[in-house]
Write an enzyme that holds these catalytic residues in place. Structure first.
Site, mmCIF file in Angstrom:
data_model
loop_
_atom_site.group_PDB
_atom_site.id
_atom_site.type_symbol
_atom_site.label_atom_id
_atom_site.label_comp_id
_atom_site.label_asym_id
_atom_site.label_seq_id
_atom_site.Cartn_x
_atom_site.Cartn_y
_atom_site.Cartn_z
ATOM 1 N N LYS A 141 0.857 -1.181 0.000
ATOM 2 C CA LYS A 141 0.000 0.000 0.000
ATOM 3 C C LYS A 141 0.893 1.229 0.000
ATOM 4 C CE LYS A 141 -3.668 2.386 2.484
ATOM 5 N NZ LYS A 141 -4.632 2.329 3.584
ATOM 6 N N LYS A 179 -2.289 -1.519 -3.716
ATOM 7 C CA LYS A 179 -3.150 -0.339 -3.628
ATOM 8 C C LYS A 179 -2.292 0.905 -3.663
ATOM 9 C CE LYS A 179 -6.388 1.798 -0.464
ATOM 10 N NZ LYS A 179 -6.962 1.770 0.854
HETATM 11 C C1 PBG Z 1 -6.914 3.562 5.549
HETATM 12 C C2 PBG Z 1 -7.488 3.496 4.186
HETATM 13 C C3 PBG Z 1 -7.415 4.457 3.178
HETATM 14 C C4 PBG Z 1 -8.101 3.935 2.090
HETATM 15 C C5 PBG Z 1 -8.597 2.693 2.447
HETATM 16 N N1 PBG Z 1 -8.190 2.421 3.750
HETATM 17 C C6 PBG Z 1 -6.858 5.824 3.188
HETATM 18 C C7 PBG Z 1 -5.435 6.036 3.446
HETATM 19 O O1 PBG Z 1 -4.632 5.122 3.562
HETATM 20 O O2 PBG Z 1 -5.072 7.220 3.552
HETATM 21 C C8 PBG Z 1 -8.259 4.636 0.780
HETATM 22 C C9 PBG Z 1 -9.287 4.093 -0.128
HETATM 23 C C10 PBG Z 1 -9.609 5.004 -1.251
HETATM 24 O O3 PBG Z 1 -8.957 6.050 -1.450
HETATM 25 O O4 PBG Z 1 -10.545 4.686 -1.984
HETATM 26 N N2 PBG Z 1 -7.705 2.866 6.472
#
Ligand code: PBG
Length: 327
Positions: free
Chosen positions: A197, A249
């Site tokens: 991520k 992601k």
């Molecule tokens: C954090 C989380 C995020 C997203 C999913 N889980 C945001 C981040 O890491 O800042 C983003 C999902 C999206 O942008 O659609 N729990």
């Protein structure tokens, strides 16, 4: 005059020919719908930067889950937005907290007909918006955060989640969660690990979606956009820690990562087409600059082609409807 001996165009001559020779197909079963439920709402509230996506009430969430079942979606991923936040994200552990209640509601609605997934992360629950608890100098404390994730995971499994999605990028989080689940009698609850991520600008609209309190960024725990080899390390660690599914992601700016991970992972690979990717296509389509349906389909197809076995996308329901029509 010399003519080509080889004519790849023969396989493109008709829609039927192209359908027969398609290398990548899409089906509703590999689509996962991410949804937001906000505590205290009486009406669903639109998310302005994600046209078409809402913060759900209990009632509309149940309906969305039932619709997902009827369309044959693979799963639903739940995010909760609590009314009250604190420094340690207490609401995440409360069985009556917004997310745990939503899991129970969705489970009551759909049973085992849809894979119910939930976000194991503290950012929606903390008053500072970070994915974990802070130590005295204000940095995110890995090990105490992981202990809370373990408890959060058990609470979510108890609420009825089939699969948990730890998205906080803390080291050792999969081990901690797996151990706690097994010790708590939840050996069958699966883990979909957000393994690679990246710290991304494309999460922008999600911040509105979950009413994020974050100032600053997540660069001390999420990965740097330029790092490719490191993704393999993260995936291998999560596999060794017991991840059942690994995820990349965001998706569209990270298709090389997805291909790398798909090449080595002995488990299913997921990709998350995130809020900013959704917003960009919606915004361009709203301006008449691209063909909305074609762009959406192509974007998800590209993610599948790069190596994702399953895709989390805010278009899951709509895409499934189109896939049904096409049949
Ligand atoms: C954090 C989380 C995020 C997203 C999913 N889980 C945001 C981040 O890491 O800042 C983003 C999902 C999206 O942008 O659609 N729990």
């Amino acid at each position: 005059m010399s003519f080509p001996e080889h004519r790849p165009r023969r396989l493109r001559t008709t829609p039927a020919m192209r359908r027969l020779t398609a290398e990548t197909r899409m089906a509703p079963a590999e689509l996962i719908l991410p949804v937001f439920i906000r505590e205290g709402l009486t009406q669903p509230r639109p998310i302005l930067s994600m046209p078409g996506v809402v913060q759900h009430t209990t009632e509309t969430l149940r309906r969305a889950a039932a619709e997902a079942v009827s369309l044959g979606l693979g799963g639903i991923m739940l995010f909760g937005i609590p009314e009250v936040r604190d420094a340690v994200g207490s609401a995440a552990l409360d069985p009556n907290g917004v997310l745990n209640k939503a899991i129970a509601d969705v489970r009551a609605e759909v049973g085992d007909d849809l894979v119910i997934m939930s976000d194991v992360c503290l950012d929606e629950f903390t008053d500072h918006g970070h994915c974990g608890v802070l130590d005295s100098d204000g940095s995110v404390d890995n090990d105490s955060t992981v202990e809370i994730y373990a408890q959060m995971a058990v609470a979510q499994a108890e609420a009825g989640a089939h699969m948990l999605g730890p998205s906080g990028m803390m080291d050792g989080q999969i081990t901690a969660i797996r151990k706690a689940l097994d010790a708590g009698g939840h050996a069958e609850t699966a883990v979909i690990a957000y393994s690679a991520k990246y710290a991304s600008a494309f999460y922008g609209p999600f911040r509105e979606a979950v009413d994020s309190q974050l100032k600053g960024d997540r660069r001390t725990y999420q990965m740097d956009a330029g790092n490719r080899r490191e993704a393999i390390r993260e995936v291998e660690l999560d596999l060794a820690e017991g991840a059942d599914i690994v995820m990349v992601k965001p998706a569209m700016s990270y298709l090389d990562i997805l291909a790398d991970v798909a090449a080595i992972a002995p488990v299913p690979v997921a990709a998350y087409q995130i809020s900013g990717e959704y917003a960009m296509i919606e915004a361009a389509a709203a301006n008449g600059w691209i063909d909305r349906r074609a762009a959406i389909s192509e974007s998800v197809l590209g993610i599948r082609r790069a190596g994702a076995d399953m895709v989390l996308t805010y278009w899951a329901t709509e895409l499934a409807t189109w896939l049904k029509e096409a049949r």
